[in-house]
Design an enzyme around this catalytic site. Structure first.
Site, PDB file in Angstrom:
ATOM      1  N   ASP A  31      34.985  41.631  41.674  1.00  0.00           N
ATOM      2  CA  ASP A  31      36.419  41.219  40.310  1.00  0.00           C
ATOM      3  C   ASP A  31      35.811  39.336  40.746  1.00  0.00           C
ATOM      4  O   ASP A  31      34.998  38.659  41.430  1.00  0.00           O
ATOM      5  CB  ASP A  31      37.136  41.204  41.189  1.00  0.00           C
ATOM      6  CG  ASP A  31      37.649  42.669  41.526  1.00  0.00           C
ATOM      7  OD1 ASP A  31      36.764  43.309  42.367  1.00  0.00           O
ATOM      8  OD2 ASP A  31      38.922  42.869  41.474  1.00  0.00           O
ATOM      9  N   HIS A  36      39.044  51.366  40.896  1.00  0.00           N
ATOM     10  CA  HIS A  36      39.806  50.123  41.679  1.00  0.00           C
ATOM     11  C   HIS A  36      41.093  50.340  42.433  1.00  0.00           C
ATOM     12  O   HIS A  36      42.083  50.709  41.805  1.00  0.00           O
ATOM     13  CB  HIS A  36      40.593  49.204  40.000  1.00  0.00           C
ATOM     14  CG  HIS A  36      40.583  47.924  40.852  1.00  0.00           C
ATOM     15  ND1 HIS A  36      40.098  46.329  40.852  1.00  0.00           N
ATOM     16  CD2 HIS A  36      42.312  47.104  41.068  1.00  0.00           C
ATOM     17  CE1 HIS A  36      40.713  45.709  40.855  1.00  0.00           C
ATOM     18  NE2 HIS A  36      42.124  45.434  41.257  1.00  0.00           N
ATOM     19  N   ASN A  94      44.966  45.822  38.777  1.00  0.00           N
ATOM     20  CA  ASN A  94      46.241  45.532  38.690  1.00  0.00           C
ATOM     21  C   ASN A  94      46.439  44.369  38.591  1.00  0.00           C
ATOM     22  O   ASN A  94      48.118  44.159  38.247  1.00  0.00           O
ATOM     23  CB  ASN A  94      46.202  46.106  39.886  1.00  0.00           C
ATOM     24  CG  ASN A  94      45.614  45.000  41.201  1.00  0.00           C
ATOM     25  OD1 ASN A  94      44.498  45.222  41.516  1.00  0.00           O
ATOM     26  ND2 ASN A  94      47.063  44.075  42.353  1.00  0.00           N
ATOM     27  N   HIS A  95      46.080  43.578  38.003  1.00  0.00           N
ATOM     28  CA  HIS A  95      46.842  42.301  37.665  1.00  0.00           C
ATOM     29  C   HIS A  95      46.166  42.495  36.043  1.00  0.00           C
ATOM     30  O   HIS A  95      46.195  41.066  35.429  1.00  0.00           O
ATOM     31  CB  HIS A  95      45.419  41.221  38.496  1.00  0.00           C
ATOM     32  CG  HIS A  95      46.074  40.587  39.897  1.00  0.00           C
ATOM     33  ND1 HIS A  95      47.086  40.485  39.646  1.00  0.00           N
ATOM     34  CD2 HIS A  95      45.003  40.956  40.884  1.00  0.00           C
ATOM     35  CE1 HIS A  95      47.260  40.071  40.990  1.00  0.00           C
ATOM     36  NE2 HIS A  95      46.464  40.429  41.986  1.00  0.00           N
TER      37      HIS A  95
END
Length: 270
Positions: free
Chosen positions: A8, A153, A67-68
């Site tokens: 990330d 993820h 998730n973002h």
């Protein structure tokens, strides 16, 4: 084949580290393909079209999210036109974008990249195991594709490890993201699939998982938000996973964690 998967990217320092080092790594390692997770690239929350363009220009072949994915509103529209930007496969039907993509390298090699998001301590999406199983039914490693990378993820290490064993022998590598902490379990599973629970992050490790320390500490100590989370902007460490595969079978022959620059002990590929 030779692939590099960067964990990330968190904020500007993480972006700068990746953009500076990817051209050098591509040249020195003879990389065939580069994948990054970009879901925290825009000030720690989501990604923008401009950041995608900068990463592609630096030599990144595809970007996965998490998730973002939708923290930057423009992504909902932009993802439709960017075939190299991948969100989790197990979002409900009708969600913009795609959960996997098939690429052809300049040398004619076919690379499938797919991402699923876990459900333990995460948003309750569709079943990631059923979703990736259905997607992989369209391909056969070593025949219709030369390399398959699956990113999971997820929060729970158990869910990531279960996915690794579920896909062992069917994909080249299963690598986890989301926790921003590199794990020490890089291995080749019995069926020939490379695995690491979490690749870590590309960001400033003098932080709380990439965020400037004051606000996270305040929330833990007082249970009251006192401001916004802001990415830490000190020197970033590039954390990634290096993979080599057998050209005949597509299975892994080598996996090695990579940590370059910043506060973490450096490791080089030898």
């Amino acid at each position: 084949m030779k692939l590099l998967y960067c964990g990330d990217i968190v904020g500007r320092s993480g972006r700068d580290a990746v953009i500076a080092r990817i051209p050098v790594l591509r040249r020195e390692l003879g990389l065939d393909f580069v994948v990054v997770n970009g879901e925290n690239a825009a000030a720690g929350f989501g990604i923008t079209s401009r950041i995608c363009a900068e990463l592609y220009e630096a030599g990144v072949d595809t970007i996965v999210l998490g998730n973002h994915s939708w923290d930057q509103r423009e992504t909902l529209a932009y993802i439709q036109s960017d075939v190299k930007l991948i969100r989790p496969l197990n979002y409900p039907k009708g969600t913009p974008g795609r959960g996997s993509a098939l690429f052809t390298t300049p040398q004619g090699k076919r690379v499938l990249v797919a991402q699923v998001m876990g459900r333990v301590f995460m948003d309750p999406l569709d079943d990631p195991f059923a979703s990736i199983d259905a997607e992989l039914a369209k391909y056969r490693l070593g025949a219709s594709v030369d390399l398959i990378l699956v990113d999971i993820h997820a929060e729970a290490t158990s869910e990531k490890m279960a996915m690794g064993h579920f896909l062992d022998g069917r994909v080249s590598m299963v690598c986890g993201t989301h926790s921003h902490i590199p794990t020490a379990d890089a291995q080749i599973l019995p069926g020939g699939t490379a695995y690491q629970t979490d690749a870590g992050m590309c960001g400033d490790y003098n932080s709380v998982i990439g965020m400037e320390k004051t606000e996270p500490l305040s929330r833990f100590l007082r249970k009251i938000p006192s401001g916004r989370f802001e990415p830490a902007n000190g020197e970033a460490t590039l954390c990634a996973v290096y993979l080599e595969t057998d050209d005949r079978t597509g299975l892994a022959t080598r996996i090695q964690p990579v940590r370059l620059g910043g506060r973490l002990a450096q490791s080089a590929i030898v």
